[in-house]
Design a protein around this motif. Sequence first.
Motif, PDB file in Angstrom:
ATOM      1  N   GLU A   1      -3.813  56.125  20.380  1.00  0.00           N
ATOM      2  CA  GLU A   1      -4.288  54.915  19.717  1.00  0.00           C
ATOM      3  C   GLU A   1      -5.787  54.951  19.430  1.00  0.00           C
ATOM      4  OE1 GLU A   1      -1.460  51.627  21.807  1.00  0.00           O
ATOM      5  OE2 GLU A   1      -2.307  53.240  23.011  1.00  0.00           O
ATOM      6  N   VAL A   2      -6.468  55.951  19.967  1.00  0.00           N
ATOM      7  CA  VAL A   2      -7.921  56.093  19.738  1.00  0.00           C
ATOM      8  C   VAL A   2      -8.210  57.580  19.573  1.00  0.00           C
ATOM      9  CG1 VAL A   2     -10.235  55.439  20.529  1.00  0.00           C
ATOM     10  CG2 VAL A   2      -8.243  54.146  21.333  1.00  0.00           C
TER      11      VAL A   2
ATOM     12  N   ALA B   1      -1.678  54.126  12.462  1.00  0.00           N
ATOM     13  CA  ALA B   1      -2.840  53.888  11.600  1.00  0.00           C
ATOM     14  C   ALA B   1      -3.963  54.865  11.934  1.00  0.00           C
ATOM     15  CB  ALA B   1      -3.319  52.450  11.741  1.00  0.00           C
ATOM     16  N   GLU B   2      -4.109  55.209  13.209  1.00  0.00           N
ATOM     17  CA  GLU B   2      -5.097  56.212  13.608  1.00  0.00           C
ATOM     18  C   GLU B   2      -4.749  57.583  13.023  1.00  0.00           C
ATOM     19  OE1 GLU B   2      -8.160  56.501  16.184  1.00  0.00           O
ATOM     20  OE2 GLU B   2      -8.120  55.163  14.459  1.00  0.00           O
ATOM     21  N   ALA B   3      -3.451  57.925  13.017  1.00  0.00           N
ATOM     22  CA  ALA B   3      -3.032  59.178  12.408  1.00  0.00           C
ATOM     23  C   ALA B   3      -3.382  59.193  10.920  1.00  0.00           C
ATOM     24  CB  ALA B   3      -1.534  59.383  12.607  1.00  0.00           C
ATOM     25  N   LYS B   4      -3.163  58.067  10.247  1.00  0.00           N
ATOM     26  CA  LYS B   4      -3.520  57.972   8.829  1.00  0.00           C
ATOM     27  C   LYS B   4      -5.029  58.122   8.638  1.00  0.00           C
ATOM     28  CE  LYS B   4      -3.501  54.786   4.869  1.00  0.00           C
ATOM     29  NZ  LYS B   4      -4.974  54.803   4.680  1.00  0.00           N
ATOM     30  N   ARG B   5      -5.801  57.473   9.490  1.00  0.00           N
ATOM     31  CA  ARG B   5      -7.260  57.547   9.376  1.00  0.00           C
ATOM     32  C   ARG B   5      -7.759  58.988   9.490  1.00  0.00           C
ATOM     33  NH1 ARG B   5     -11.088  58.593  12.571  1.00  0.00           N
ATOM     34  NH2 ARG B   5      -9.798  58.518  14.463  1.00  0.00           N
ATOM     35  N   ALA B   6      -7.132  59.741  10.401  1.00  0.00           N
ATOM     36  CA  ALA B   6      -7.584  61.118  10.632  1.00  0.00           C
ATOM     37  C   ALA B   6      -7.080  62.086   9.564  1.00  0.00           C
ATOM     38  CB  ALA B   6      -7.118  61.579  12.011  1.00  0.00           C
ATOM     39  N   CYS B   7      -6.158  61.625   8.718  1.00  0.00           N
ATOM     40  CA  CYS B   7      -5.583  62.473   7.680  1.00  0.00           C
ATOM     41  C   CYS B   7      -6.370  62.324   6.372  1.00  0.00           C
ATOM     42  CB  CYS B   7      -4.127  62.089   7.459  1.00  0.00           C
ATOM     43  SG  CYS B   7      -3.172  63.263   6.474  1.00  0.00           S
TER      44      CYS B   7
ATOM     45  N   ARG C   1      10.737  53.402   7.766  1.00  0.00           N
ATOM     46  CA  ARG C   1       9.939  53.280   6.544  1.00  0.00           C
ATOM     47  C   ARG C   1       8.995  52.073   6.619  1.00  0.00           C
ATOM     48  NH1 ARG C   1      11.094  56.393   2.297  1.00  0.00           N
ATOM     49  NH2 ARG C   1      12.949  57.706   2.396  1.00  0.00           N
ATOM     50  N   ASN C   2       9.497  50.973   7.125  1.00  0.00           N
ATOM     51  CA  ASN C   2       8.640  49.787   7.259  1.00  0.00           C
ATOM     52  C   ASN C   2       7.507  50.034   8.252  1.00  0.00           C
ATOM     53  OD1 ASN C   2      10.173  48.332   5.408  1.00  0.00           O
ATOM     54  ND2 ASN C   2      11.482  47.416   6.983  1.00  0.00           N
ATOM     55  N   PHE C   3       7.802  50.775   9.301  1.00  0.00           N
ATOM     56  CA  PHE C   3       6.790  51.137  10.284  1.00  0.00           C
ATOM     57  C   PHE C   3       5.664  51.928   9.623  1.00  0.00           C
ATOM     58  CE2 PHE C   3       5.637  54.463  13.579  1.00  0.00           C
ATOM     59  CZ  PHE C   3       4.762  53.652  14.292  1.00  0.00           C
ATOM     60  N   ALA C   4       6.033  52.917   8.810  1.00  0.00           N
ATOM     61  CA  ALA C   4       5.021  53.715   8.120  1.00  0.00           C
ATOM     62  C   ALA C   4       4.201  52.855   7.165  1.00  0.00           C
ATOM     63  CB  ALA C   4       5.692  54.867   7.373  1.00  0.00           C
ATOM     64  N   ALA C   5       4.869  52.007   6.418  1.00  0.00           N
ATOM     65  CA  ALA C   5       4.163  51.156   5.459  1.00  0.00           C
ATOM     66  C   ALA C   5       3.220  50.188   6.154  1.00  0.00           C
ATOM     67  CB  ALA C   5       5.181  50.385   4.612  1.00  0.00           C
ATOM     68  N   SER C   6       3.614  49.699   7.339  1.00  0.00           N
ATOM     69  CA  SER C   6       2.763  48.750   8.065  1.00  0.00           C
ATOM     70  C   SER C   6       1.466  49.385   8.535  1.00  0.00           C
ATOM     71  CB  SER C   6       3.525  48.172   9.257  1.00  0.00           C
ATOM     72  OG  SER C   6       3.744  49.154  10.256  1.00  0.00           O
ATOM     73  N   ALA C   7       1.453  50.711   8.634  1.00  0.00           N
ATOM     74  CA  ALA C   7       0.233  51.422   9.023  1.00  0.00           C
ATOM     75  C   ALA C   7      -0.570  51.885   7.813  1.00  0.00           C
ATOM     76  CB  ALA C   7       0.586  52.629   9.901  1.00  0.00           C
ATOM     77  N   GLY C   8      -0.149  51.489   6.618  1.00  0.00           N
ATOM     78  CA  GLY C   8      -0.887  51.826   5.409  1.00  0.00           C
ATOM     79  C   GLY C   8      -0.472  53.126   4.759  1.00  0.00           C
ATOM     80  N   LEU C   9       0.619  53.704   5.208  1.00  0.00           N
ATOM     81  CA  LEU C   9       1.112  54.958   4.633  1.00  0.00           C
ATOM     82  C   LEU C   9       2.107  54.675   3.510  1.00  0.00           C
ATOM     83  CD1 LEU C   9       1.734  56.766   8.027  1.00  0.00           C
ATOM     84  CD2 LEU C   9       0.069  57.505   6.305  1.00  0.00           C
ATOM     85  N   THR C  10       2.308  55.673   2.657  1.00  0.00           N
ATOM     86  CA  THR C  10       3.324  55.590   1.609  1.00  0.00           C
ATOM     87  C   THR C  10       4.510  56.437   2.037  1.00  0.00           C
ATOM     88  OG1 THR C  10       1.620  55.349  -0.108  1.00  0.00           O
ATOM     89  CG2 THR C  10       3.839  55.994  -0.821  1.00  0.00           C
ATOM     90  N   PRO C  11       5.614  55.792   2.450  1.00  0.00           N
ATOM     91  CA  PRO C  11       6.758  56.564   2.945  1.00  0.00           C
ATOM     92  C   PRO C  11       7.352  57.452   1.856  1.00  0.00           C
ATOM     93  CG  PRO C  11       6.951  54.234   3.531  1.00  0.00           C
ATOM     94  CD  PRO C  11       5.843  54.339   2.528  1.00  0.00           C
ATOM     95  N   GLY C  12       7.786  58.641   2.282  1.00  0.00           N
ATOM     96  CA  GLY C  12       8.390  59.586   1.356  1.00  0.00           C
ATOM     97  C   GLY C  12       9.750  60.041   1.837  1.00  0.00           C
ATOM     98  N   GLU C  13       9.941  61.345   1.900  1.00  0.00           N
ATOM     99  CA  GLU C  13      11.246  61.907   2.254  1.00  0.00           C
ATOM    100  C   GLU C  13      11.601  61.631   3.719  1.00  0.00           C
ATOM    101  OE1 GLU C  13      13.620  66.217   2.351  1.00  0.00           O
ATOM    102  OE2 GLU C  13      11.437  66.164   2.155  1.00  0.00           O
ATOM    103  N   CYS C  14      12.834  61.217   3.942  1.00  0.00           N
ATOM    104  CA  CYS C  14      13.372  61.037   5.290  1.00  0.00           C
ATOM    105  C   CYS C  14      14.514  62.031   5.454  1.00  0.00           C
ATOM    106  CB  CYS C  14      13.862  59.602   5.486  1.00  0.00           C
ATOM    107  SG  CYS C  14      14.387  59.214   7.176  1.00  0.00           S
TER     108      CYS C  14
END
Length: 266
Positions: free
Chosen positions: A100-101, A129-135, A185-198
């Motif tokens: 988380e940090v 969201a931290e994973a997204k920030r670092a990407c 998918r909703n989990f990914a979107a809630s962190a600001g990501l754009t969901p793709g292939e599952c």
Amino acid sequence: MDTAIKPPTADGNGVLWGHRARDWSEQMEPLFGPVYSAAFDRAGIRAGTEYLDVGCGAGLALQMAAQRGARAHGLDAADPLLEIARRRTPAADIRHGDIEVLPFADGRFDVVTGFNAFQYAGNPVLALAEAKRACKTGGQVLVATWGQPEGMEAASLVAAMRPLLPAPPPGAPGPFALSDEMTLRNFAASAGLTPGECFDVEAPWYFANLATALLALKSSGVGARAIKHSDEAAVDKAHAAALAPFARPDGSFRIRATFRCLMSQA
């Protein structure tokens, strides 16, 4: 970011997952190899890829990524697991910390993965969201979690531990909290990501005999929690009963397990 300000996830998970690090790394972690390979194929892990695995554990995924030529980085809360990860891949940048940090700069990585990691964070959305920030912008973030429990043989082994565990706090996510595709998918979107292939990956569990199976199954964080709350004999008894339907004539066990992966763009 002030990495000294930490949610409480790391200390608890670090103790639980580090309790039998060697058994986990030798008996259980290799069973997840097919998931790592499929994820790396989809994410395009190759020479020069800047790669981060959060909740990296004993570092098998890092080792496999480095073998593809990636520049591997990892983070976990369990020091005993990190010691193994560092021995496996000495050139990797492997740190102790909380998912988380993350102690990494914004936009540092091409690919970030979390294999059965995010749902166990104190704040899963914050961790993602931290994973997204670092990407890097346009980079890939992969969430791998359990597949749908209905009809999955391995789910019966997970269920066998429930009577031996303390009651979870209200609203606590379970191991299958992200298994439903729309929830994931909703989990990914809630962190600001754009969901793709599952996609789903079959990664069956194979144990040569009952002793090996019991050693492997109680090396997990869930096994540690059950042992602490009940006792080791009770955990072994419950696992042995749950394993019985999957015994083969030669004394080995094969249990079907499925994992669900979602690729998302940062």
